[in-house]
Design a protein around this motif. Structure first.
Motif, PDB file in Angstrom:
ATOM      1  N   GLY A  89       0.818  -1.212   0.000  1.00  0.00           N
ATOM      2  CA  GLY A  89       0.000   0.000   0.000  1.00  0.00           C
ATOM      3  C   GLY A  89       0.846   1.252   0.000  1.00  0.00           C
ATOM      4  O   GLY A  89       2.074   1.195  -0.079  1.00  0.00           O
ATOM      5  N   PRO A  90       0.195   2.417   0.109  1.00  0.00           N
ATOM      6  CA  PRO A  90       0.918   3.691   0.103  1.00  0.00           C
ATOM      7  C   PRO A  90       1.642   3.919   1.424  1.00  0.00           C
ATOM      8  O   PRO A  90       1.148   3.554   2.487  1.00  0.00           O
ATOM      9  N   ALA A  91       2.837   4.532   1.341  1.00  0.00           N
ATOM     10  CA  ALA A  91       3.634   4.841   2.520  1.00  0.00           C
ATOM     11  C   ALA A  91       4.264   6.224   2.349  1.00  0.00           C
ATOM     12  O   ALA A  91       4.514   6.665   1.232  1.00  0.00           O
ATOM     13  N   VAL A  92       4.543   6.892   3.455  1.00  0.00           N
ATOM     14  CA  VAL A  92       5.177   8.208   3.425  1.00  0.00           C
ATOM     15  C   VAL A  92       6.687   8.026   3.236  1.00  0.00           C
ATOM     16  O   VAL A  92       7.343   7.312   3.984  1.00  0.00           O
ATOM     17  N   ASP A 114      -0.568   4.805   4.479  1.00  0.00           N
ATOM     18  CA  ASP A 114      -0.482   6.193   4.892  1.00  0.00           C
ATOM     19  C   ASP A 114       0.053   7.031   3.730  1.00  0.00           C
ATOM     20  O   ASP A 114       0.828   6.529   2.913  1.00  0.00           O
ATOM     21  N   LYS A 115      -0.368   8.305   3.672  1.00  0.00           N
ATOM     22  CA  LYS A 115       0.037   9.155   2.547  1.00  0.00           C
ATOM     23  C   LYS A 115      -0.173  10.624   2.873  1.00  0.00           C
ATOM     24  O   LYS A 115      -0.476  10.969   4.002  1.00  0.00           O
ATOM     25  N   ASN A 116      -0.018  11.486   1.870  1.00  0.00           N
ATOM     26  CA  ASN A 116      -0.309  12.920   1.971  1.00  0.00           C
ATOM     27  C   ASN A 116       0.431  13.596   3.122  1.00  0.00           C
ATOM     28  O   ASN A 116      -0.165  14.290   3.928  1.00  0.00           O
ATOM     29  N   ALA A 117       1.743  13.446   3.173  1.00  0.00           N
ATOM     30  CA  ALA A 117       2.525  13.982   4.282  1.00  0.00           C
ATOM     31  C   ALA A 117       3.089  15.367   3.974  1.00  0.00           C
ATOM     32  O   ALA A 117       3.340  15.712   2.828  1.00  0.00           O
ATOM     33  N   ALA A 118       3.299  16.130   5.036  1.00  0.00           N
ATOM     34  CA  ALA A 118       3.947  17.438   4.946  1.00  0.00           C
ATOM     35  C   ALA A 118       4.771  17.642   6.212  1.00  0.00           C
ATOM     36  O   ALA A 118       4.279  17.445   7.324  1.00  0.00           O
ATOM     37  N   LEU A 119       6.038  18.021   6.022  1.00  0.00           N
ATOM     38  CA  LEU A 119       6.944  18.284   7.132  1.00  0.00           C
ATOM     39  C   LEU A 119       6.986  19.785   7.382  1.00  0.00           C
ATOM     40  O   LEU A 119       7.134  20.565   6.427  1.00  0.00           O
ATOM     41  N   PHE A 131       2.875  16.015   9.386  1.00  0.00           N
ATOM     42  CA  PHE A 131       1.450  15.744   9.239  1.00  0.00           C
ATOM     43  C   PHE A 131       1.304  14.684   8.154  1.00  0.00           C
ATOM     44  O   PHE A 131       2.001  14.732   7.141  1.00  0.00           O
ATOM     45  N   HIS A 132       0.400  13.737   8.354  1.00  0.00           N
ATOM     46  CA  HIS A 132       0.175  12.685   7.352  1.00  0.00           C
ATOM     47  C   HIS A 132      -1.220  12.116   7.555  1.00  0.00           C
ATOM     48  O   HIS A 132      -1.872  12.365   8.562  1.00  0.00           O
ATOM     49  N   ARG A 133      -1.678  11.354   6.565  1.00  0.00           N
ATOM     50  CA  ARG A 133      -3.053  10.859   6.608  1.00  0.00           C
ATOM     51  C   ARG A 133      -3.106   9.371   6.263  1.00  0.00           C
ATOM     52  O   ARG A 133      -2.768   8.972   5.146  1.00  0.00           O
ATOM     53  N   PRO A 134      -3.543   8.551   7.231  1.00  0.00           N
ATOM     54  CA  PRO A 134      -3.808   7.157   6.898  1.00  0.00           C
ATOM     55  C   PRO A 134      -4.881   7.090   5.807  1.00  0.00           C
ATOM     56  O   PRO A 134      -5.681   8.019   5.660  1.00  0.00           O
ATOM     57  N   THR A 135      -4.899   6.006   5.049  1.00  0.00           N
ATOM     58  CA  THR A 135      -5.891   5.907   3.975  1.00  0.00           C
ATOM     59  C   THR A 135      -7.307   5.880   4.527  1.00  0.00           C
ATOM     60  O   THR A 135      -8.244   6.194   3.809  1.00  0.00           O
TER      61      THR A 135
END
Length: 161
Positions: A89-92, A114-119, A131-135
């Motif tokens: 699956g997706p990973a940061v 997990d995806k869509n991360a921002a440091l 910040f990140h978002r689980p699917t």
């Protein structure tokens, strides 16, 4: 090339630099750099991807997408967060660069799904914030105090309030 998606954008040495997701006709995505003196026209696209799947790396075998870039003064480099895709699956994924010509691959910092991360560009109370978002589920915030921009994201996760 099949299609180009949502790029990250920064200003670097008087140029607009975008890091775009480029999907090949195979369906595998990579991140490629384009530069423009004014951010409107005259784009020069790099002949090779900045970040593409490495052979034998299952966690990134299906490519990269959703790039975000931020200048981190403490490191004197840009931090790039993106989503790496593989069978799990997706990973940061985290990488750094000074110039968007070469890249330091730090690897997966938040495991699937997990995806869509921002440091954040600066530490908060001595810790890096990612910040990140689980699917499925809310946006999460992770903290790490390592001296390099490589959060140990398994610790300290909590829903954003």
């Amino acid at each position: 090339m099949n299609v180009v998606f949502n790029p990250a954008a920064v200003q670097l040495r008087g140029e607009t630099v975008v890091l775009a997701r480029v999907e090949a006709r195979t369906g595998i995505s990579h991140l490629t750099v384009a530069r423009s003196a004014n951010g409107v026209d005259g784009w020069r696209v790099a002949p090779d991807p900045l970040l593409a799947p490495l052979p034998g790396r299952e966690d990134e075998q299906w490519g990269f997408e959703d790039a975000r870039a931020v200048w981190v003064e403490e490191l004197g480099r840009f931090a790039i967060t993106c989503t790496a895709y593989g069978p799990a699956g997706p990973a940061v994924f985290l990488a750094t660069t000074e110039d968007f010509v070469s890249i330091e691959r730090l690897g997966v910092v938040v495991a699937p799904d997990d995806k869509n991360a921002a440091l954040l560009p600066e530490r908060v109370d001595g810790k890096w914030i990612l910040f990140h978002r689980p699917t499925s589920g809310p946006v999460l915030l992770d903290q790490a105090s390592r001296s390099r921009a490589r959060p140990t994201c398994a610790a300290g996760a909590r829903p954003r309030s």
